[in-house]
Each structure stands twice: as structure tokens, then as C-alpha cells.
Design a protein around this motif. Sequence first.
Motif, PDB file in Angstrom:
ATOM      1  N   ARG A 246      31.489  33.302  37.603  1.00 21.64           N
ATOM      2  CA  ARG A 246      30.888  32.257  36.867  1.00 21.64           C
ATOM      3  C   ARG A 246      30.416  32.742  35.595  1.00 21.64           C
ATOM      4  O   ARG A 246      30.238  31.959  34.627  1.00 21.64           O
ATOM      5  N   LEU A 247      29.893  34.064  35.410  1.00 21.94           N
ATOM      6  CA  LEU A 247      29.464  34.685  34.393  1.00 21.94           C
ATOM      7  C   LEU A 247      30.539  35.318  33.267  1.00 21.94           C
ATOM      8  O   LEU A 247      30.598  35.081  32.204  1.00 21.94           O
ATOM      9  N   VAL A 248      31.303  36.040  34.070  1.00 21.54           N
ATOM     10  CA  VAL A 248      32.433  36.537  33.494  1.00 21.54           C
ATOM     11  C   VAL A 248      33.819  36.126  34.065  1.00 21.54           C
ATOM     12  O   VAL A 248      34.214  36.901  35.168  1.00 21.54           O
ATOM     13  N   PRO A 249      34.413  35.370  33.292  1.00 24.99           N
ATOM     14  CA  PRO A 249      35.742  34.649  34.193  1.00 24.99           C
ATOM     15  C   PRO A 249      36.590  35.698  34.288  1.00 24.99           C
ATOM     16  O   PRO A 249      37.448  35.510  35.300  1.00 24.99           O
ATOM     17  N   ASP A 250      37.057  36.769  33.630  1.00 27.42           N
ATOM     18  CA  ASP A 250      37.836  37.710  33.801  1.00 27.42           C
ATOM     19  C   ASP A 250      37.407  38.984  34.512  1.00 27.42           C
ATOM     20  O   ASP A 250      38.026  39.983  34.265  1.00 27.42           O
ATOM     21  N   LEU A 251      36.612  38.859  35.245  1.00 27.90           N
ATOM     22  CA  LEU A 251      35.816  40.002  35.916  1.00 27.90           C
ATOM     23  C   LEU A 251      36.878  40.743  36.806  1.00 27.90           C
ATOM     24  O   LEU A 251      36.701  41.981  36.895  1.00 27.90           O
ATOM     25  N   THR A 252      37.620  40.247  37.480  1.00 29.92           N
ATOM     26  CA  THR A 252      38.530  40.802  38.525  1.00 29.92           C
ATOM     27  C   THR A 252      39.882  41.360  37.861  1.00 29.92           C
ATOM     28  O   THR A 252      40.866  41.417  38.639  1.00 29.92           O
TER      29      THR A 252
ATOM     30  N   PRO B 154      45.815  29.120  41.305  1.00 35.35           N
ATOM     31  CA  PRO B 154      47.014  29.484  40.409  1.00 35.35           C
ATOM     32  C   PRO B 154      46.962  28.862  38.926  1.00 35.35           C
ATOM     33  O   PRO B 154      47.697  29.242  38.063  1.00 35.35           O
ATOM     34  N   SER B 155      45.863  27.826  38.779  1.00 35.40           N
ATOM     35  CA  SER B 155      45.847  27.506  37.266  1.00 35.40           C
ATOM     36  C   SER B 155      44.383  26.698  37.264  1.00 35.40           C
ATOM     37  O   SER B 155      43.940  26.348  38.244  1.00 35.40           O
TER      38      SER B 155
ATOM     39  N   LYS C 264      45.844  35.573  39.183  1.00 35.40           N
ATOM     40  CA  LYS C 264      46.784  35.931  40.218  1.00 35.40           C
ATOM     41  C   LYS C 264      46.028  36.535  41.564  1.00 35.40           C
ATOM     42  O   LYS C 264      45.292  37.415  41.490  1.00 35.40           O
ATOM     43  N   ALA C 265      46.458  36.019  42.765  1.00 33.96           N
ATOM     44  CA  ALA C 265      45.961  36.410  43.916  1.00 33.96           C
ATOM     45  C   ALA C 265      46.169  37.749  44.044  1.00 33.96           C
ATOM     46  O   ALA C 265      45.332  38.638  44.602  1.00 33.96           O
ATOM     47  N   GLY C 266      47.375  38.266  43.756  1.00 37.10           N
ATOM     48  CA  GLY C 266      47.881  39.593  44.026  1.00 37.10           C
ATOM     49  C   GLY C 266      47.086  40.635  43.472  1.00 37.10           C
ATOM     50  O   GLY C 266      46.507  41.719  43.928  1.00 37.10           O
ATOM     51  N   THR C 267      46.779  40.081  41.868  1.00 37.12           N
ATOM     52  CA  THR C 267      45.754  41.027  41.297  1.00 37.12           C
ATOM     53  C   THR C 267      44.491  41.270  41.779  1.00 37.12           C
ATOM     54  O   THR C 267      43.972  42.272  41.714  1.00 37.12           O
TER      55      THR C 267
END
Length: 314
Positions: A238-244, A272-273, A279-282
Motif C-alpha cells: 500500500r505504501l510502495v506499489p512497485d515493491l515486489t 492482472p490489471s 505479474k504473478a510469476g515475477t
Amino acid sequence: MRTGVVILPEHPWPEAREIWQAAEEAGFDHAWTYDHLTWRSLRDAPWFGSVPLLAAVAAVTRRIRIGPLVATPNFRHPVVLAKELMTLDHIAGGRLTAGIGAGADGFDAQALGGPALPPGARTRRFEEFVTLLDRLLRHPATDHDGPFYTARDARTVPGCVQQPRIPFAIAAAGPRGMRLAARYGQAWVTAGDPARPGRVTGPAVLPLLARQARAMDEACARAVRDPASLDRIVLGSRLVPDLTDSADRLTAFAAGCAALGFTDLVLHRPRPSGVFAGKAGTFDAVVAAALPHIARLRPAHDANGGAAGGDGPR
């Protein structure tokens, strides 16, 4: 440091079962789902009830802790919720943690009708909600007359598997909510600034969490509670959307949170959107690479591997 994952309640059960079981196999310590009737941009999309979903999840998992994140007074009554939580704790064999929060204005608050509550009234309702839920889960019979709730010889028998009751993970950003977490919570939950989720980014994120952590220490001091006895959960996605997006980024953020005393980092499984798109794989690859490193992090409050010890928020 422990890790958890939020899995939105949007998947048909055969698919959901595989996702929740995969979360357990991936090594997450706890897994959660949102407790809403509908949620934001997904209002017209598939969305299942959290309590029956968690009951099914409890039956097909063995180790991972589970719970709603968070149940609120917007459409929950403490008497009914206490019975459901007690039942879930039995099905899960004592692996349930109840994430609870005050609730905001929106679809859930409007679905049952009635006038909208201003923020102050929502806070007062939440205080009564937490105190009554605590009593209901600790005692076999409860009577209560309050401004928001009534209970007449409400029975919670046979009681929770976990005694004296299931643990509460209380979401709070303001002083009154933090006081409730200090008094009744086994864990405190934060997503940063509730008015700006996901929009306080970059170098401002950790300073924001540091200010909140200090405020939580002060709330514990006022409650005459050792701050190290309270688990601290940060909703990282919630804080860092691209954390993963990368294992290095995830591990570095986790290390920063651990240095501030946070014991648990929760991620959102990507969709997915739209919200939490990815991406679940990433996600799976990053989690597999990062979790062993995160598990070795020691929160600053702790000398024994966790603020309150154990295998999850409790």
C-alpha cells in the motif's frame, strides 16, 4: 522479520484454493483477505465473503496464520462477528488473527443504510466495537448497553482455541486508534497515511513510518505497556506499489522497516490489471529470492527475533 500476503477475495474457489495453498508453500508466515462487501474500483467485479472464504482456507492449509485485514464496524456487529471469529479459530486450529479497523466512509458504510457518520463518531464507534469484541471473546456470556451496540446475554461458547481470546491486529494511524492498539492489540497495523495510500513514496516513506512508530511507542507508554510486546505490521504494497519488482528492492525496504521496529511486512498478491497490477510469476520469483533474507532481519525493538515472539502476529 515475518512476512504476510493479502489475497483479495475475488477468485473462484478452485483457483483460490491453489493460491492460498501456494502462499503457505512459499513460506509466508501469514495470509489475509480484505473484509469488504465491495471495494473501490472492483465494486462490480467478483468479490466473495471473507468469513466463508477463510473457513475454506482454514480447512485446506495447515501452518500459515490467516485472518481478515480488516473487519470493521461498517457492516459487522460485535456479537455476530465474535461467534464467527470463534468458529474460524476452531476450524483453523488456533491459526486465526483478527485484523480490525475503524472503517472509512464508502460502499461498506452505505450498504446497510442510515446516516453517514463523521470521523469522530466512527472513532467512538470503533472504540466500543473493540472493547465489546474483546469481552465477547473472553467470556461465555456478555451483556452490554452502549451508544452504538447492545448485547443481551450473548453467548460465545465454547470460546476460542487461543486463550484468553484470538489475537487482535488493530489498524490505526491516529492517537485514539493507537491507544486502542496499545491496550487491546497483539499487533498494530499501518498502511502509512490513510488519506494518501500509495502516494507517499520514495525517501518520504520510511520517515513517515518512523513518526508513526514513535507515536505507537508513546501510546504504549501511556498504556503502561512494553512497546516490544506489540507486533508491528506494515502493509508494504500500500505504501510502495512497485515493491515486489525486484528482490533487492523488497529486501532493502524490509530492512528499513525492521530498523524502525516493525516485526511483519505484508505484501499484496498482484492482479492482472487495475489496483495492485503486476505479474504473478515475477511476484513469486521475487518472494522466493527475498524471503530467506527478510526472515533473518531482527526488528529493532527485539532481542529475541520478534516483538512478541511466536510464528505470526498474535
